[in-house]
Design an enzyme around this catalytic site. Structure first.
Site, PDB file in Angstrom:
ATOM      1  N   SER A 158       0.840  -1.198   0.000  1.00  0.00           N
ATOM      2  CA  SER A 158       0.000   0.000   0.000  1.00  0.00           C
ATOM      3  C   SER A 158       0.872   1.245   0.000  1.00  0.00           C
ATOM      4  O   SER A 158       2.100   1.175   0.109  1.00  0.00           O
ATOM      5  CB  SER A 158      -0.923   0.019   1.221  1.00  0.00           C
ATOM      6  OG  SER A 158      -0.185   0.327   2.390  1.00  0.00           O
ATOM      7  N   SER A 196       0.908   3.712   2.284  1.00  0.00           N
ATOM      8  CA  SER A 196       0.899   4.390   3.578  1.00  0.00           C
ATOM      9  C   SER A 196       2.258   4.934   4.000  1.00  0.00           C
ATOM     10  O   SER A 196       2.336   5.813   4.851  1.00  0.00           O
ATOM     11  CB  SER A 196       0.374   3.451   4.660  1.00  0.00           C
ATOM     12  OG  SER A 196       1.292   2.414   4.932  1.00  0.00           O
ATOM     13  N   SER A 204      -2.917   6.763   5.766  1.00  0.00           N
ATOM     14  CA  SER A 204      -2.263   5.696   6.528  1.00  0.00           C
ATOM     15  C   SER A 204      -3.170   5.219   7.663  1.00  0.00           C
ATOM     16  O   SER A 204      -3.575   6.001   8.518  1.00  0.00           O
ATOM     17  CB  SER A 204      -0.925   6.193   7.112  1.00  0.00           C
ATOM     18  OG  SER A 204      -0.356   5.209   7.951  1.00  0.00           O
TER      19      SER A 204
END
Length: 249
Positions: free
Chosen positions: A43, A45, A197
């Site tokens: 991801s 984040s 996040s």
């Protein structure tokens, strides 16, 4: 050569092959459990520090060993063996507390006993503002996931560790929080992509020291556009050569 000799030779060759495979698997298990574990970034984040498509080696011995150091996290013992505390600013892979089958990667922001809070986008630790300086903009969707310039701020923690964070949206939901008091034996984790996040401000909560898997150490491969490293034909356009063998900071 008799039929019996040929049969014995084939049997011996098969046995040697199986033995080599078993030894290789055991060696790989030992390396993965005690030394290094490969990890891919799933991801955004941790942008701009880590990007989707980065492949890392995680140092397993950095914080000692817990049951989560073993594949499938068998409940063989509790706590940590030869445990060592992470330092503020370390980038750490850990097991997601609500569901330990999932691996997360974030930065250590709060240590046991710390008071952590976000106020108007600025990080406070134990009541003191963490220095935050705007260092420019990034206008590269591969780094920011945005088709526009994004502000970049450099934070410097009390122990001198500095890193860049993205500010995608002013006054986002994570820019103002309550004051979190980190319990003993736990850590407060945050992503560098502060407005995108899921971390200790939200559902991650405080991370028990037992859940620490290891410290992110080095990027050994990186590829963009959602490509797989096995898609060699995409390497000329999708591979990020400047990130390969770079240290994670």
């Amino acid at each position: 050569m008799s039929v019996a000799d040929k049969s014995q030779k084939k049997s011996g060759g098969l046995g040697e092959t199986v033995s080599v495979i078993v030894q290789a698997l055991l060696l790989a298990l030992v390396i993965r459990t005690f030394l290094f574990q490969p990890f891919s970034i799933p991801s955004g984040s941790m942008r701009p520090t880590l990007l989707e498509g980065d492949y890392l080696f995680v140092t397993k011995w950095a914080y000692g060993y817990s049951r989560h150091s073993l594949p499938f996290s068998p409940n063989l013992f509790s706590g940590r063996i030869w445990g060592s505390a992470p330092e503020r600013g370390d980038v750490v892979v850990f097991k997601f507390p609500p569901n330990p089958s999932l691996d997360y990667i974030k930065r250590v922001i709060g240590l046991p006993g710390d008071r952590v809070q976000m106020r108007d986008g600025q990080l406070f630790i134990n009541g003191d503002a963490v220095p935050r300086e705007k260092v420019g903009e990034i206008n590269n969707p591969d780094i920011t996931e945005m088709n526009r310039p994004v502000d970049v701020y450099r934070e410097t923690l009390p122990n001198g560790v500095s890193y860049d964070t993205l500010d995608l949206t002013p006054n986002s939901i994570g820019d103002n929080t309550r004051e979190f008091v980190v319990p003993a034996g736990h850590y407060f984790m945050m992503g560098d992509n502060r407005d995108n996040s899921t971390d200790s401000r939200f559902s991650v909560g405080f991370v028990p020291e037992e859940n620490l898997v290891g410290r992110a150490n080095i990027i050994f491969f990186s590829i963009s556009e959602g490509a797989s490293p096995l898609e060699i034909w995409k390497w000329p356009t999708a591979m990020r050569p400047t990130r390969i063998f770079s240290a994670v900071r």
